[in-house]
Design an enzyme around this catalytic site. Sequence first.
Site, PDB file in Angstrom:
ATOM      1  N   HIS A 104       0.816  -1.229   0.000  1.00 53.07           N
ATOM      2  CA  HIS A 104       0.000   0.000   0.000  1.00 53.07           C
ATOM      3  C   HIS A 104       0.848   1.277   0.000  1.00 53.07           C
ATOM      4  O   HIS A 104       0.325   2.361  -0.254  1.00 53.07           O
ATOM      5  CB  HIS A 104      -0.926   0.042   1.227  1.00 53.07           C
ATOM      6  CG  HIS A 104      -1.973  -1.029   1.223  1.00 53.07           C
ATOM      7  ND1 HIS A 104      -2.840  -1.209   0.165  1.00 53.07           N
ATOM      8  CD2 HIS A 104      -2.293  -1.975   2.139  1.00 53.07           C
ATOM      9  CE1 HIS A 104      -3.649  -2.234   0.444  1.00 53.07           C
ATOM     10  NE2 HIS A 104      -3.335  -2.718   1.624  1.00 53.07           N
ATOM     11  N   ASP A 141      -2.746 -10.809  -2.203  1.00 49.18           N
ATOM     12  CA  ASP A 141      -3.284 -10.263  -0.950  1.00 49.18           C
ATOM     13  C   ASP A 141      -4.745  -9.855  -1.188  1.00 49.18           C
ATOM     14  O   ASP A 141      -5.117  -9.517  -2.308  1.00 49.18           O
ATOM     15  CB  ASP A 141      -2.457  -9.032  -0.550  1.00 49.18           C
ATOM     16  CG  ASP A 141      -2.828  -8.480   0.808  1.00 49.18           C
ATOM     17  OD1 ASP A 141      -2.130  -8.798   1.784  1.00 49.18           O
ATOM     18  OD2 ASP A 141      -3.817  -7.710   0.900  1.00 49.18           O
ATOM     19  N   HIS A 143      -6.207  -7.273  -0.383  1.00 43.28           N
ATOM     20  CA  HIS A 143      -6.344  -5.852  -0.704  1.00 43.28           C
ATOM     21  C   HIS A 143      -5.624  -5.513  -2.009  1.00 43.28           C
ATOM     22  O   HIS A 143      -4.618  -6.139  -2.349  1.00 43.28           O
ATOM     23  CB  HIS A 143      -5.756  -5.002   0.423  1.00 43.28           C
ATOM     24  CG  HIS A 143      -6.390  -5.242   1.758  1.00 43.28           C
ATOM     25  ND1 HIS A 143      -5.848  -6.101   2.693  1.00 43.28           N
ATOM     26  CD2 HIS A 143      -7.540  -4.752   2.288  1.00 43.28           C
ATOM     27  CE1 HIS A 143      -6.637  -6.113   3.762  1.00 43.28           C
ATOM     28  NE2 HIS A 143      -7.665  -5.312   3.539  1.00 43.28           N
ATOM     29  N   ASP A 228      -4.530 -12.660   3.847  1.00 38.42           N
ATOM     30  CA  ASP A 228      -5.722 -12.138   4.512  1.00 38.42           C
ATOM     31  C   ASP A 228      -7.005 -12.471   3.745  1.00 38.42           C
ATOM     32  O   ASP A 228      -8.079 -12.027   4.117  1.00 38.42           O
ATOM     33  CB  ASP A 228      -5.610 -10.625   4.786  1.00 38.42           C
ATOM     34  CG  ASP A 228      -4.937  -9.858   3.676  1.00 38.42           C
ATOM     35  OD1 ASP A 228      -4.702 -10.441   2.594  1.00 38.42           O
ATOM     36  OD2 ASP A 228      -4.640  -8.663   3.879  1.00 38.42           O
TER      37      ASP A 228
HETATM   38 ZN   LIG Z   1      -4.019  -7.101   2.773  1.00 34.27          ZN
END
Ligand SMILES: [Zn+2]
Length: 323
Positions: A104, A141, A143, A228
Amino acid sequence: MTSLLSAIIKPAMSAGYVYNPVYLKHDTGHHVEVAARLEAIIAYLEIEDTARRGGGWLDPDTVMSAGSYQAALYAAGGLIRAVEAVMSGEVTSAFALVRPPGHHATSGQAKGFCLFNNIAIAARYALDKYKLERILIIDFDVHHGNGMQDTFYDNPQVMYISTHQYPFYPGTGSLEETGSGAAKGTNINIPLPAGCGDAEYLKAFEQIIVPAARRFNPRLILVSAGYDNHWADPLAMMEVSVTGFGQMTEIIKGLADELCGGRLALTLEGGYNLDALAASVKATLDVLLGKNASDPLGQSSRSFGAADIDRLIEAIKEIHKLP
Ligand SMILES: [Zn+2]
């Protein structure tokens, strides 16, 4: 950082991992992205290195302690070490078990538990040092790796492919975000609805990631390995099992073997259920070593009903002109 790499050597197939206790010094207090994540993995892998423990909040999700800067430097350095080990032939594949995670973070901003974008830094290093023509980054991931997309959005040498829950944090990752200029088509987002499990992820891997990777024909594959999306994870709403992570790794390893001499370096991103995280990383390493992976947690008992992602897959194929 010369002794970071612990190698597991097997005839004709080898995999290593990068770990250093400095990653535990990134003290986030009461937070899901905690040092215990790596401690659980290392304990599970039966590593005898025991960890020593060594601010303020950088954004609403991202905390920094006195040891964080050093840990973040070592995290980026750890993945660079993994890339060097793979590029030099020391091992075929390597997994950097580092924290803080990275995908991120943008070049100017820490974000979403991430301080430096480890994989973007390692990709840049590999491009510069080894003069690689093309690098593929696969991010599974849960995200979207906004920082990665941001870094390479106009760079045709780096293809970024992400599977992620959408809409979800950080908000980016729609299928229309495809890269710009000469890099148009080298940013492939696979925005999945909540509730996707092994079957949907494998479908996305087989129908989008495999043909896209073959067409791009990378010289090195880097992976943002976030766990995750495991069904037991507290942060997201996906249903992937440890077995599913093993199968995804199998596909990625197959692509690396087929396209770039097996050269594959992975870095740890998310994954916040400690049992699921440790077992999933172990399964990933087992597959890299050509061993059968076991799944102590099994499949989710929740039933969201199978998500229908066929229209999504067709839309992505259409946008990226995939067979
Ligand atoms: Zn994540």
